[in-house]
Design a protein around this motif. Sequence first.
Motif, PDB file in Angstrom:
ATOM      1  N   LEU A  17      -2.871   0.892 -35.993  1.00  0.00           N
ATOM      2  CA  LEU A  17      -2.933   0.961 -34.529  1.00  0.00           C
ATOM      3  C   LEU A  17      -3.051  -0.405 -33.847  1.00  0.00           C
ATOM      4  N   ARG A  18      -2.897  -1.496 -34.600  1.00  0.00           N
ATOM      5  CA  ARG A  18      -3.068  -2.818 -33.980  1.00  0.00           C
ATOM      6  C   ARG A  18      -2.144  -2.989 -32.775  1.00  0.00           C
ATOM      7  N   GLY A  19      -0.882  -2.680 -32.937  1.00  0.00           N
ATOM      8  CA  GLY A  19       0.067  -2.858 -31.835  1.00  0.00           C
ATOM      9  C   GLY A  19      -0.279  -2.012 -30.628  1.00  0.00           C
ATOM     10  N   GLU A  20      -0.651  -0.754 -30.853  1.00  0.00           N
ATOM     11  CA  GLU A  20      -1.012   0.128 -29.746  1.00  0.00           C
ATOM     12  C   GLU A  20      -2.253  -0.365 -29.013  1.00  0.00           C
ATOM     13  N   LEU A  21      -3.232  -0.820 -29.773  1.00  0.00           N
ATOM     14  CA  LEU A  21      -4.464  -1.312 -29.148  1.00  0.00           C
ATOM     15  C   LEU A  21      -4.201  -2.589 -28.352  1.00  0.00           C
ATOM     16  N   ALA A  22      -3.380  -3.482 -28.907  1.00  0.00           N
ATOM     17  CA  ALA A  22      -3.050  -4.718 -28.193  1.00  0.00           C
ATOM     18  C   ALA A  22      -2.350  -4.393 -26.867  1.00  0.00           C
ATOM     19  N   LYS A  23      -1.449  -3.430 -26.894  1.00  0.00           N
ATOM     20  CA  LYS A  23      -0.764  -3.022 -25.667  1.00  0.00           C
ATOM     21  C   LYS A  23      -1.737  -2.392 -24.680  1.00  0.00           C
ATOM     22  N   GLN A  24      -2.645  -1.560 -25.175  1.00  0.00           N
ATOM     23  CA  GLN A  24      -3.628  -0.932 -24.292  1.00  0.00           C
ATOM     24  C   GLN A  24      -4.508  -1.983 -23.615  1.00  0.00           C
ATOM     25  N   ILE A  25      -4.919  -2.997 -24.379  1.00  0.00           N
ATOM     26  CA  ILE A  25      -5.736  -4.079 -23.822  1.00  0.00           C
ATOM     27  C   ILE A  25      -4.957  -4.824 -22.739  1.00  0.00           C
ATOM     28  N   ALA A  26      -3.689  -5.126 -23.017  1.00  0.00           N
ATOM     29  CA  ALA A  26      -2.862  -5.848 -22.044  1.00  0.00           C
ATOM     30  C   ALA A  26      -2.611  -5.007 -20.796  1.00  0.00           C
ATOM     31  N   ASP A  27      -2.290  -3.738 -20.990  1.00  0.00           N
ATOM     32  CA  ASP A  27      -2.006  -2.859 -19.846  1.00  0.00           C
ATOM     33  C   ASP A  27      -3.223  -2.692 -18.945  1.00  0.00           C
ATOM     34  N   ALA A  28      -4.407  -2.765 -19.537  1.00  0.00           N
ATOM     35  CA  ALA A  28      -5.636  -2.619 -18.757  1.00  0.00           C
ATOM     36  C   ALA A  28      -6.095  -3.947 -18.142  1.00  0.00           C
ATOM     37  N   GLY A  29      -5.357  -5.024 -18.423  1.00  0.00           N
ATOM     38  CA  GLY A  29      -5.731  -6.340 -17.891  1.00  0.00           C
ATOM     39  C   GLY A  29      -7.006  -6.885 -18.491  1.00  0.00           C
ATOM     40  N   LEU A  30      -7.223  -6.575 -19.771  1.00  0.00           N
ATOM     41  CA  LEU A  30      -8.487  -6.959 -20.414  1.00  0.00           C
ATOM     42  C   LEU A  30      -8.340  -8.134 -21.383  1.00  0.00           C
ATOM     43  N   GLU A  31      -7.206  -8.830 -21.351  1.00  0.00           N
ATOM     44  CA  GLU A  31      -6.974  -9.893 -22.335  1.00  0.00           C
ATOM     45  C   GLU A  31      -8.067 -10.945 -22.355  1.00  0.00           C
ATOM     46  N   LYS A  32      -8.649 -11.244 -21.188  1.00  0.00           N
ATOM     47  CA  LYS A  32      -9.702 -12.269 -21.136  1.00  0.00           C
ATOM     48  C   LYS A  32     -11.068 -11.732 -21.564  1.00  0.00           C
TER      49      LYS A  32
END
Length: 386
Positions: free
Chosen positions: A234-249
């Motif tokens: 699920l690494r790719g899905e989680l990375a996308k979820q983090i980005a979509d939620a604007g949580l990268e920082k």
Amino acid sequence: MTVVQLTASMFYGGPERQMLGLANSLPPAYRTVLLSFAEWGLCRPFLDRARWEGFEAFALKNDTPHVFAAVRELTDHLRRLHADLLCCHGYKSNLLGRLAARRAGIPVVGVSRGWTSETRKVRLFEAVDRFHLRWMDRVICVSEGQALKVRRAGTPPEKVTVIHNAIRTERFAKPDPAYRERLHAMYSSPRSVIIGAAGRLSPEKGFAVLVEAAGHVVKVNPTAGFVLFGDGALRGELAKQIADAGLEKHFVLGKFCKDLDGFVPFFDLLAVPSFTEGLPNVVLEAFAARVPVVATAVGGNPEIVDDGLNGYLVPAGDARSLADRILDAVASEPRRQMLGQRGCERVERDFSFEAQSRHYQELYAELLGSPVSVDRAPPRVLQGVA
């Protein structure tokens, strides 16, 4: 007494630590030998570690689908080692180990840590395991929650014994401040608190719920940080979820961390959002490091996390409840320290390897019909690489 531990190790992780911790805690009358299916060479870190600690450890040459060759090889090992008892970890070890133990004429024990239902293939293997456990001489479950599942799957209740996982708190006695710096360096701006998590990136671990909860948390506390160590499908899905939620920082998606022990003491809180668990080692590790825990009320989690005393329990899949409890825990540093201290006291009292060792000795004596003779086992010797 010679006890053989059989597994299919793919890295030196929680179950492997449990096996070696137990082996080191048993009296000298017990000789422990470690066997692992080769797993394409991935078993080497565990077996090398076992040899380094002074135990005999061997990689098996045969594996599925060559079932007959694997059982024959394993039987030969048991006879050569003059094994008194075989202890199996995982569905492949349970299945092939039981057949070999029967041929060698010794009792066989299965250790049930939990079922993940991670993929269709895993679900099939786990269904076979649930059916197969009823034919073991004993089944050791790491929590009452897992014992309930094993009994429901058809294993006779009198065969089921609960022996909890254990932890050595001295592993976290002297935290290295360099790990604090490394942890905070993962963020582009300073974090007031860091909520840690670790585990396989697969659906049953509930990390998508943690990402959703993180979104709620940072709206209230914009300086909160999250870090998740692990690898999986699920690494790719989680990375996308983090980005979509604007949580990268705010949310760092790390990789599998071999030196997780170094980071854990510098978490302000550990989050365990799983949908299913046996008894997670990471909770024991957090408490040993005096870090409080917010976990879902599944599996063995309620057997160690006392809600409101050393952490908090929340319903599985409920991101809002998880976020609220995280905010409650991180709102007060004295409160966090008190929760963490109580967690440490709990594992020192109830989850020591000394206590675990006593339970295993009682089980071994029961299966073999008499206490162990202290003259029986030769001293441990450091073996060469097999």
